[in-house]
Design an enzyme around this catalytic site. Structure first.
Site: not given
Ligand code: NBY
Length: 834
Positions: A369, A560-561, A566, A668, A672
């Site tokens: 991952h 998200k985290r 990110k 992911t 969504k």
């Protein structure tokens, strides 16, 4: 037969599904399970009574599934994961049972607010982020596809911390999720196993005079299984999530007590139970903590011993282990399974090494991952030996044989041998868990097309060159049951009215929506549903944060985290850019936007926590500046979790997927958002690539460097200051932060972020800044044409079929696990086995 008929009657009475049955069962559970008359009942009592009413209606499927699987001796998928982020169970179970509407009616008829009971449930936060949620989506799809499955993991007493925000800073609060009891699990103490630790190994001669190895552990703990049913959508399948709790072998050590060491006796219990006390709250960085290795070995050994117990119960010879079980390793966290399965087969079941090795490789498969090299797990040899001396011997033995094979395949390549060795000997010695997982598995996969390619070119290159046939891609997916049907009932109704309900189990059918993009009535309904959902979220933001947000603004969301890769701070650079434009020209015509952030930072990740503080600081200034006149709003939504996520995805206009290309394995959340009609602004990273392919380039806001360009840029020597010097807008943004403008004049507060960007900018925010801002300007322009925006929104949702976790799981079943559906028979009565 008499007994059977009686049982059939009792069961129908207890678990009938007419409105009257449901009302009666609910009141009975309130009175006899919660022990409360309505006059004394709290909201939680009502929730518990409802949960038990639902659980009663799951039991027959669960028992019938167990019976069917036992009778068929079906091949079973075992999904080993240190994390399962299941989300609230109540609504999801009702959806899967097909009882959501009748139950709502029954409860409402009793004068109790059903929606309030759904909201009352907390969630088992037994995971960090994407990896843990993926495991939960996969259990949903495995059950929907009627695949016999066990999820195996850890029953943490404290899950991911609860996040509070005080003065703009993240504060962590322990997650006491078991405080009010957990109605969804059943303890199975009869299947408790014993887990050895420490000590030493020795050799001995067996009755035939053959030398064998054995492990003489120094201490042990008990593993007690707690089972939660995982239902398939409108099928009889109910699989099991089995989570292990660590307990002391004897709750009281009488010997120690008799010698007067009362404290020592109780302390042994404390030490054992520590193993499953708390989830490690990091979603990347490895922490070489012995407790973490204990957790990993604990749940892996519990699970493999459980499989051996099942084999023996079904009288299947141990040589057929790999025919009975397909074991998937969710990242390297359970990779110790390679050595533990070898130990159990060789030392305990007395199979020969070669046979045991073939079984192990045929049983195990590994999913990677992450591409971040710093996130690859490794354990110091000394620490490893102290805890698992026999496993270290086994790993040495595996390694010796493996190195011999590599040496023959790639002659005279010592550098390659050193890289592929299970032991890192470049300095201090470590066991490399990714290498162990690769060698011990018959299949290795990444989680998006780009990620799987990059794995072969970078972190797993040597293993790819050694055994290319093991590698494949399995692009992630998410379950449409939770993330559409449950969380977006209005959109679900609209879609189902138009194309029927087949899409819920065959998401490709959403393509049929394309025929309506020129139907004004449909487009109008689509838009008004989005507006209504935005209003709900706006109301809750008003209530929880006192911030007034307009539903006519773009809901621009990044949840998200919190992570540098990110790039939540890139989002902030754009927000400050807009703010600067307004300050320079207060009458400027800009498309109103509401910027929403949510996510937890690892408690020890200083930069991530400072990023949260910066979001809060920027929001404080912007939200109250009269010049802005409410045209932009910024809110940090605290304690982002699965439950809250279900309210967020349906309300989004714009989904922020802006990681540095090559860093996000898949993502992911991106899926969504898109299946709920949000448009994406994103880089060519992870599954964004495939989302854009599916949606069409014209329906996707693409910006930024590609992974290849990022690599080149870095190789050439990336200089963020050059971008800063060349771009006055970027300069103004950075200078504003550095000047203390957002920190009450304090120039030092955000200096670590400024310095990091100016001096190294490891995630290339500056290189992508201009492209991002221009892309955001195209977003703002596009939103002004509401008809066009709505068409793009519909097309995005219509084309997300491939991102159902049903599709992902079907690929795992066909290519890796070689398992077929087993239809669970419907029986009357709960004694069908007799
Ligand atoms: O797995 C995520 C990836 O970042 C994301 O791109 C992908 O979509 C998702 C599902 O494949 N990885 C992730 O969530 N990782 C963790 O949560 C995690 C947790 C613990 C540790 C490492 C990673 N750990 O070393 O303890």
């Amino acid at each position: 037969m008499q007994l059977r008929n009686e049982l059939v009657r009792v069961e129908a009475d207890r678990t009938g599904t007419t409105i009257d049955n449901l009302k009666r069962a609910f009141l009975e559970n309130l009175y006899y399970v919660q022990g409360k008359p309505p006059a004394l009942a709290t909201l939680n009592d009502y929730y518990m009574a409802l949960a038990h009413t639902v659980r009663d209606r799951i039991m027959q499927r669960w028992n019938n599934s167990a019976i069917t699987y036992t009778e068929n001796q079906s091949r079973t998928v075992c999904y080993l994961s240190a994390e399962f982020l299941m989300g609230p169970h109540l609504g999801n179970n009702l959806i899967n049972l097909g009882l959501y509407e009748p139950m709502k009616q029954a409860i409402d008829e009793l004068g109790i607010n059903f929606d309030e009971l759904i909201e009352e449930e907390g969630e088992p936060g037994l995971g960090n982020g994407g990896l843990g949620r993926l495991a939960a989506c996969y259990l949903d799809s495995l059950a929907a596809l009627e695949i016999p499955t066990m999820g195996y993991g850890i029953r943490y007493e404290f899950g991911i911390f609860k996040q509070d925000i005080r003065d703009g800073w993240q504060v962590e609060i322990t997650d006491k999720w078991l405080r009010n009891g957990n109605p969804w699990e059943l303890a199975r103490p009869e299947w408790t196993v014993s887990i050895p630790f420490g000590g030493h190994t020795e050799s001995y001669r067996n009755s035939q005079g053959v030398y064998r190895a054995r492990w003489v552990p120094a201490w042990e703990v008990k593993g007690v299984p707690y089972d939660t049913p995982t239902l398939g959508y409108k099928v009889n399948t109910a699989n099991t999530l089995r989570l292990w709790k660590a307990e002391a072998p004897e709750s009281f050590d009488f010997q120690a007590f008799n010698t007067g060491d009362y404290y020592g006796a109780v302390n042994a219990k404390v030490v054992s139970e520590n193993i499953t006390k708390v989830l490690y709250p990091n979603d990347d960085e490895i922490q070489g903590k012995v407790l973490r290795l204990q957790q990993q070995f604990f749940f892996v050994s519990c699970s493999l011993q459980d499989m051996i117990r099942i084999m023996k119960g079904q009288k299947i010879p141990m040589e057929r282990f790999h025919e009975k079980f397909a074991v998937q390793l969710n990242d390297t966290h359970p990779a110790i399974a390679v050595a533990e399965l070898m130990r159990l087969l060789v030392d305990q079941e007395f199979l020969g090494w070669d046979e045991a090795w073939a079984i192990t490789q045929n049983t195990l498969a590994y999913t990677n991952h992450t591409l971040l090299p710093e996130a690859l797990e490794r354990w110091q040899i000394d620490l490893f030996r102290d805890l698992l001396p026999r496993h270290l011997e086994i790993i040495y033995e595996i390694n010796q044989r493996f190195m011999d094979d590599v040496r023959v395949k790639f002659i005279d390549d010592d550098a390659r041998l050193a890289r592929m060795s299970l032991i890192d000997e470049s300095g201090e010695r470590y066991v490399r868990m990714a290498n162990l997982a690769c060698v011990g598995s018959h299949a290795i996969n990444g989680v998006a097309a780009l990620h799987s390619e990059l794995l072969k070119q970078t972190v797993l290159k040597d293993f790819y060159e050694y055994s290319p046939e093991k590698f494949s891609n399995k692009t992630n997916g998410v379950t449409p049951r939770r993330f559409m049907v449950l969380s977006n009932p209005r959109l679900t109704q609209l879609i189902t009215d138009r194309i029927g309900s087949g899409w819920i189990t065959d998401l490709e059918q959403l393509r049929q929506l394309e025929q309506f993009i020129d139907d004004p009535a449909f487009c109008q309904q689509w838009r008004s549903i989005k507006q209504a959902i935005k209003q709900d979220l706006a109301d809750s933001i008003q209530k929880d944060y006192g911030v007034d947000v307009s539903i006519d603004s773009i809901f621009d969301i990044q949840v998200k985290r919190i992570h540098e890769y990110k790039r939540q701070h890139l989002n902030l650079l754009h927000i400050i850019t807009l703010y600067n434009r307004i300050k320079a020209n207060p009458n400027i015509d800009i498309t109103p936007r509401t910027f929403l952030f949510g996510g937890k930072a690892a408690p020890g990740y200083f930069m991530a926590k400072l990023m949260i503080k910066l979001v809060s600081a920027v929001s404080e200034v912007i939200n109250r500046d009269p010049d802005v006149r409410g045209r932009i709003k910024v809110v940090f939504l605290k304690n982002y979790n699965v439950k809250f996520a279900q309210h967020v995805y349906p309300a989004a206009d714009l989904s922020e997927q802006i990681s540095t290309a090559g860093k996000e394995a898949s993502g992911t959340g991106n899926m969504k958002f898109a299946m709920n009609g949000a448009l994406t602004i994103g880089t060519l990273d992870g599954a964004n690539v495939e989302i854009m392919e599916q949606a069409g380039e014209e329906n996707f806001f693409l910006f930024g460097l590609t992974a290849e360009e990022v690599r080149e840029r870095k190789a050439r020597g990336y200089d963020p200051k050059a971008y800063y010097n060349a771009n006055p807008n970027l300069q103004l943004v950075i200078d504003r932060i550095a000047s203390g403008f957002f920190s009450h004049g304090d120039k030092t507060l955000f200096q670590p972020i400024v310095d990091n960007l100016m001096q190294s900018d490891p995630y290339l925010l500056f290189a992508d800044y201009q492209s991002y801002v221009e892309c955001q300007d195209r977003v703002a322009e596009a939103y002004r044409d509401q008809d066009k925006w709505t068409r793009m929104s519909i097309l995005n949702a219509a084309r997300m079929g491939m991102f159902s976790s049903d599709r992902s799981i079907q690929e795992y079943c066909d290519d890796i696990w070689n398992v077929k559906p087993v239809t669970v028979k419907e029986t009357e009565g709960f004694c069908s086995a007799t």
